[in-house]
Motif scaffolding. Structure first.
Motif, PDB file in Angstrom:
ATOM      1  N   PRO A  58      12.177 -11.616  57.501  1.00  0.00           N
ATOM      2  CA  PRO A  58      13.235 -12.484  57.942  1.00  0.00           C
ATOM      3  C   PRO A  58      12.907 -14.181  57.984  1.00  0.00           C
ATOM      4  CG  PRO A  58      12.069 -11.492  59.806  1.00  0.00           C
ATOM      5  CD  PRO A  58      11.667 -10.841  58.464  1.00  0.00           C
ATOM      6  N   VAL A  59      13.785 -14.893  57.528  1.00  0.00           N
ATOM      7  CA  VAL A  59      13.355 -16.564  57.393  1.00  0.00           C
ATOM      8  C   VAL A  59      14.445 -17.215  58.034  1.00  0.00           C
ATOM      9  CG1 VAL A  59      12.090 -16.096  55.093  1.00  0.00           C
ATOM     10  CG2 VAL A  59      14.571 -16.549  55.253  1.00  0.00           C
ATOM     11  N   ARG A  60      14.232 -18.405  58.622  1.00  0.00           N
ATOM     12  CA  ARG A  60      14.909 -19.307  58.804  1.00  0.00           C
ATOM     13  C   ARG A  60      15.104 -20.334  57.645  1.00  0.00           C
ATOM     14  NH1 ARG A  60      16.091 -20.670  63.805  1.00  0.00           N
ATOM     15  NH2 ARG A  60      14.240 -19.790  64.646  1.00  0.00           N
ATOM     16  N   LEU A  61      16.682 -20.625  57.538  1.00  0.00           N
ATOM     17  CA  LEU A  61      16.885 -21.378  56.371  1.00  0.00           C
ATOM     18  C   LEU A  61      17.188 -22.749  56.688  1.00  0.00           C
ATOM     19  CD1 LEU A  61      19.657 -18.870  54.702  1.00  0.00           C
ATOM     20  CD2 LEU A  61      17.323 -19.394  53.949  1.00  0.00           C
ATOM     21  N   HIS A  62      16.620 -23.751  55.693  1.00  0.00           N
ATOM     22  CA  HIS A  62      16.901 -25.196  56.063  1.00  0.00           C
ATOM     23  C   HIS A  62      17.603 -25.759  54.696  1.00  0.00           C
ATOM     24  CE1 HIS A  62      14.120 -25.136  59.527  1.00  0.00           C
ATOM     25  NE2 HIS A  62      13.457 -24.404  58.643  1.00  0.00           N
ATOM     26  N   PRO A  63      18.952 -25.694  54.798  1.00  0.00           N
ATOM     27  CA  PRO A  63      19.689 -25.956  53.606  1.00  0.00           C
ATOM     28  C   PRO A  63      19.400 -27.741  53.289  1.00  0.00           C
ATOM     29  CG  PRO A  63      21.320 -25.271  55.362  1.00  0.00           C
ATOM     30  CD  PRO A  63      19.802 -25.186  55.817  1.00  0.00           C
ATOM     31  N   HIS A  64      19.066 -27.908  52.023  1.00  0.00           N
ATOM     32  CA  HIS A  64      19.163 -29.136  51.325  1.00  0.00           C
ATOM     33  C   HIS A  64      20.389 -30.094  51.815  1.00  0.00           C
ATOM     34  CE1 HIS A  64      15.484 -28.047  49.570  1.00  0.00           C
ATOM     35  NE2 HIS A  64      15.912 -27.208  48.746  1.00  0.00           N
ATOM     36  N   ARG A  65      20.104 -31.228  51.812  1.00  0.00           N
ATOM     37  CA  ARG A  65      21.095 -32.238  52.444  1.00  0.00           C
ATOM     38  C   ARG A  65      22.142 -32.374  51.327  1.00  0.00           C
ATOM     39  NH1 ARG A  65      18.400 -36.966  56.296  1.00  0.00           N
ATOM     40  NH2 ARG A  65      17.590 -35.516  57.785  1.00  0.00           N
TER      41      ARG A  65
END
Length: 484
Positions: free
Chosen positions: A472-479
């Motif tokens: 399981p991961v938390r996603l951080h979309p690129h701006r």
């Protein structure tokens, strides 16, 4: 009275099995064989549990290295796994010997659990089976032919990211990676692309792979039993697809070159005989499994290591964004783009070194022969293991350190890096896997950074190396993500 009788029968069977076990050991020692050091473990079970549990606990190499340390300087030892007397052969020299003696002193062998799940493998000589399969695998796996499948891979990867990743705060990586590789395998092997149809194949894969390399006890609830049942379900579905494809080919509604299924249906042997539907179903099933679980595990493990190593992620991101920026809107990845992913592939290779999808493979001695001063009796099984070189400091200095530069230049020494096997039995889908993984890496890296939600999550082997909790991961979309 019934309980007493049952206990008596259990004791009698146990003593009988122990007697058979001791008789086998006595038989080989009485004939004067000089066997390598080692222990055969418990009757019937042997050391199967130790072998499997090392992987379940996240340290598959311990089964090998604990025994090598005990029996040094020998690089071979005897044991009993999956009910078979077995030599374990370790190191680059052993790999070279086994890979070069295929069809001469040794031949491929599979545990009985594999034969039960894939029954057609018991109907022909294994060497002949290997030759037949090699002929039947079309040019789809050759690099020059795979080029035309890259846009299809790219299209499916984009749809997969849009459907399963984008807009999500948290995801579980391994199940999603399996969905991607299953979708791709179904499209390229069977021309099945509808997600609803693909889903039919997705669930049984886990049970099949787990059952293939399990203790072959066919009781309800065991991995072996679940594997047999799952294979029957898959075979039934494939049977219906095969029958329909025959009709479509006869009516010119399907192309003879559209996928591997059409090729198998239309290819005959030297005597003009065609494979029966059971054989085709088993071979397609084997290819689907091989093109699904191993690559999905590698995709997930790449995500794991990139989360743990930000400087490695940055190198991959830089390379992939240079490629993304060169693409026009709506333009798919090409063969030339894949060739530019040199650093990314080095990273994947290092993941494959530390978590090889193929832990090792089995052979059977065709005749008595000598190796390293010991005698291998005809019929004994042999096992080579990737960790014996991958995690060996003599082959890879500081083997626990993640270092993609190991693959710069000419790369590792021959027979030390074997995630795809070697010799005649090297995985024919190696290049297919390379493209599939790199396309996945391209699309996930250019969209997201991520962090693990279970920082200490380990990789376990059951029987392929996967994150223990599914990653399981938390996603951080690129701006500013370039989506073409």
């Amino acid at each position: 009275m019934e309980l007493f009788f049952l206990c008596g029968m259990i004791l009698f069977i146990s003593l009988f099995l122990i007697s058979l076990y001791l008789l086998h050991i006595h038989y080989h020692s009485a004939r004067g064989y000089k066997l390598p050091p080692g222990t055969m473990g418990l009757p019937v079970i042997g050391e199967s549990y130790d072998f499997l549990s090392a992987g379940w606990k996240g340290h598959p190499e311990k089964f090998i290295f604990s025994r090598l340390s005990k029996y040094e300087p020998s690089q071979v030892f005897k044991t009993s796994i999956f009910g078979e007397k077995m030599w374990v052969m370790c190191g680059a020299a052993c790999n070279k010997f086994l890979f070069s003696k295929e069809g001469k002193l040794v031949e491929v062998w599979w545990p009985s659990s594999v034969n039960k799940i894939f029954p057609s493998t018991t109907q022909t000589d294994s060497r002949e089976e290997a030759k037949n399969l090699k002929k039947l695998i079309p040019s789809i796996f050759k690099p020059e032919s795979l080029q035309r499948y890259i846009p299809i891979m790219d299209k499916i990867a984009i749809r997969h990211m849009e459907d399963e990743w984008e807009g999500k705060d948290k995801v579980e990586v391994f199940p999603l990676a399996k969905h991607y590789t299953c979708w791709l395998a179904c499209r390229l092997f069977l021309s099945i692309e509808d997600p609803v149809d693909v889903a039919i194949f997705a669930d049984p894969f886990n049970h099949i792979v787990a059952g293939m390399f399990s203790i072959p006890i066919n009781l309800p609830g065991t991995p072996f039993n679940r594997g047999i049942k799952a294979a029957k379900v898959m075979r039934r579905e494939l049977g219906a697809i095969i029958k329909q494809r025959k009709l479509d080919l006869a009516d010119n509604k399907a192309s003879p070159t559209q996928d591997i299924l059409s090729h198998m249906l239309l290819t005959s042997d030297e005597d003009g005989r065609f494979m029966n539907e059971l054989d085709i179903a088993d071979k397609i099933l084997g290819l689907l499994v091989g093109g699904h679980d191993t690559t999905s595990a590698t995709c997930a493990n790449v995500v794991k290591f990139l989360a743990e190593l930000p400087h490695i992620y940055d190198g991959v991101y830089k390379e992939q964004m240079e490629i993304a920026k060169s693409k026009a809107p709506g333009e798919h990845l090409t063969w030339e783009d894949i060739q530019k992913m040199k650093y990314s592939w080095n990273v994947v290779c290092e993941v494959l070194r530390l978590a090889p999808p193929l832990q090792g493979a089995f052979r059977e001695a065709l005749s008595d022969f000598m190796y390293d001063g010991y005698q291998i009796p005809k019929g004994w099984k042999l096992y080579w293991n990737a960790h014996s070189t991958h995690r060996n400091p003599k082959c890879f200095p500081e083997p626990e350190q993640f270092d993609p530069t190991r693959f710069d230049g000419s790369g590792p020494a021959p027979y030390t890096y074997v995630p795809f096997g070697g010799g005649q039995r090297m995985c024919p889908g190696k290049e297919y896997a390379r493209l599939e993984i790199l396309v996945f890496v391209h699309h996930i890296v250019k969209r997201f950074r991520w962090e693990k939600l279970i920082p200490e999550e380990i990789i376990v082997v059951n029987p392929i190396p996967i994150p223990a909790k599914g990653l399981p991961v938390r996603l951080h979309p690129h701006r500013q993500s370039l989506i073409y």
